[in-house]
Write an enzyme that holds these catalytic residues in place. Structure first.
Site, PDB file in Angstrom:
ATOM      1  N   HIS A  19       0.831  -1.207   0.000  1.00 38.51           N
ATOM      2  CA  HIS A  19       0.000   0.000   0.000  1.00 38.51           C
ATOM      3  C   HIS A  19       0.870   1.264   0.000  1.00 38.51           C
ATOM      4  CE1 HIS A  19      -3.196  -2.823   0.932  1.00 38.51           C
ATOM      5  NE2 HIS A  19      -4.088  -1.862   0.807  1.00 38.51           N
ATOM      6  N   HIS A  48       0.800  -3.106   9.262  1.00 42.47           N
ATOM      7  CA  HIS A  48       2.208  -3.286   8.928  1.00 42.47           C
ATOM      8  C   HIS A  48       3.067  -2.753  10.067  1.00 42.47           C
ATOM      9  CE1 HIS A  48       2.517  -4.765   4.779  1.00 42.47           C
ATOM     10  NE2 HIS A  48       1.399  -4.105   4.531  1.00 42.47           N
ATOM     11  N   ASP A  71       8.290  -1.906   7.761  1.00 35.34           N
ATOM     12  CA  ASP A  71       7.709  -2.240   6.447  1.00 35.34           C
ATOM     13  C   ASP A  71       7.418  -0.975   5.641  1.00 35.34           C
ATOM     14  OD1 ASP A  71       7.729  -4.713   7.597  1.00 35.34           O
ATOM     15  OD2 ASP A  71       5.571  -4.838   7.891  1.00 35.34           O
TER      16      ASP A  71
END
Length: 418
Positions: free
Chosen positions: A292, A335, A339
């Site tokens: 994302h 996350h 990350d």
């Protein structure tokens, strides 16, 4: 006297000076300093003021400089041959290209990638002449190849997500790892949906820009190439190491896949839903690094790179959406912070490296062997793009123009009948 100034000899330059009312400077420029056509085309106002010429009459300096600039505009092909675009100092250009601040900007290969990318100025929103009127071939077939590459990578990503989901460590045995941000940020259930909503908004803006951009096929090719390459790298990092689940709210039980056909069906469901939770896709294990964040950051960079420099509100908005989208990822505990950080760093560096090489032909030649080894698709996709792609826009649809033509033709017929 030939029509191409670059082929003039000293005598023909003297004729040009006499024709334009500068006959008093023929002895200085032609007899003493042997100025021929090529030398005349690269002369600047600074050359007229400084030694060895040192013209003393300011009005003559300005008028001669204007005449030389007009001559440059008529001989842009010769200038492009004499000076490669990326190595050409602004003073040699036929017009003064303006940037955001209204000042002429330097563009040399020694600049950092960020400076080179953000301070380009060959676009229709400037007052200058665009990129020596270069023609950028759309090369649609290369764009189709890039799209196939991108779709293939997204399918590989979907399969990888099915595999890593079943390899997630047991939540009871391996609790969430310590994380400075997640440990101090309360879980917000609706945050991940807001993250994906910001991504949809950025995607709509980017699609609008591509539709009206004159060189939309080059932009599409670069988008497919960069998205595909980053997500292919993400597949590798996901498979190498499986991290424990970052949030206890996540349902990460192993799915009862009986055979590979069922796994491929699950992968197709992920691929069809574009990996988005608002489409009903829920996976675990795809933590290193955040997909994302990659999408949000690349969309932001593409929008700011290929939209007019004067749209400050748009650029500010896209950056705000990008940063808030990253915040929502962390607030949803989807996350780890590492990350998101790694995803943002890899995405921005790859975007800037790609565009620095694409915009600077000298760097592409000097770094060509390394680019072919580490980024083999780059040479293929950018081989036909010569220099910086200008931000030029056009109406892509034929309907309004055809309507105007038909109305005009009907008026002409009607007027003739009377």
């Amino acid at each position: 006297m030939t029509s191409k100034a670059g082929e003039w000899n000293v005598r023909e330059v003297a004729e040009w000076l006499d024709k334009n009312g500068f006959e008093t400077y023929i002895p200085l420029l032609c007899d003493k300093h042997k100025i021929d056509g090529k030398a005349l085309l690269v002369m600047t106002e600074l050359d007229l003021k400084q030694p060895p010429l040192e013209l003393q009459v300011l009005g003559d300096i300005k008028r001669l400089s204007i005449a030389i600039n007009k001559l440059k505009q008529l001989n842009q092909e010769t200038l492009a041959e004499l000076f490669p675009l990326v190595d050409q100092p602004p003073s040699v250009l036929p017009c003064s290209y303006q940037g955001r601040s209204g000042r002429r900007r330097r563009r040399y290969s020694s600049e950092s990638p960020e400076h080179f990318i953000r301070h380009r100025d060959f676009s229709t929103e400037t007052d200058g002449v665009s990129s020596f009127n270069k023609k950028f071939k759309p090369e649609i077939w290369k764009t189709i190849v890039a799209m196939i590459y991108f779709l293939a990578v997204t399918w590989i990503t979907a399969i990888t997500m099915v595999i890593v989901h079943d390899r997630v460590p047991d939540m009871k045995t391996y609790p969430p790892l310590p994380d400075i941000f997640l440990d101090n940020m309360p879980f917000i259930p609706w945050a991940f949906g807001m993250c994906e909503f910001t991504g949809v908004v950025l995607a709509c803006i980017w699609i609008t820009i591509m539709i009206f951009h004159k060189h939309r096929f080059i932009l599409l090719r670069r988008m497919f190439s960069l998205f595909g390459s980053v997500f292919l790298l993400r597949c590798i990092t996901m498979l190498i190491t499986s991290l424990s689940v970052p949030g206890t709210h996540l349902d990460c039980q192993r799915r009862p896949h009986g055979n590979w056909s069922q796994k491929l069906h699950e992968a197709f469901m992920i691929w069809e839903g574009v990996g988005m939770s608002i489409q009903g896709v829920r996976t675990c294990g795809d933590y290193m690094f955040s997909g994302h964040t990659v999408v949000l950051t690349l969309l932001n960079f593409f929008i700011t790179e290929y939209s007019p420099r004067t749209l400050y509100f748009l650029h500010t908005t896209t950056w705000v959406l990008n940063l808030f989208g990253i915040f929502f990822i962390l607030a949803a505990h989807e996350h780890y912070s590492i990350d998101v950080f790694v995803a943002f760093y890899i995405t921005t560096r790859l975007f800037l490296y790609y565009h620095t090489l694409a915009n600077n032909r000298a760097l592409m030649q000097d770094d060509g062997r390394r680019a072919r080894i580490w980024f083999p698709l780059f040479t293929f996709f950018e081989g036909g793009v010569d220099g910086i792609v200008p931000n030029e826009y056009e109406w892509p649809f034929k309907f309004p123009n055809n309507l105007k033509i038909s109305i005009w033709q009907n008026k002409q017929k009607h007027s003739k009948t009377f």
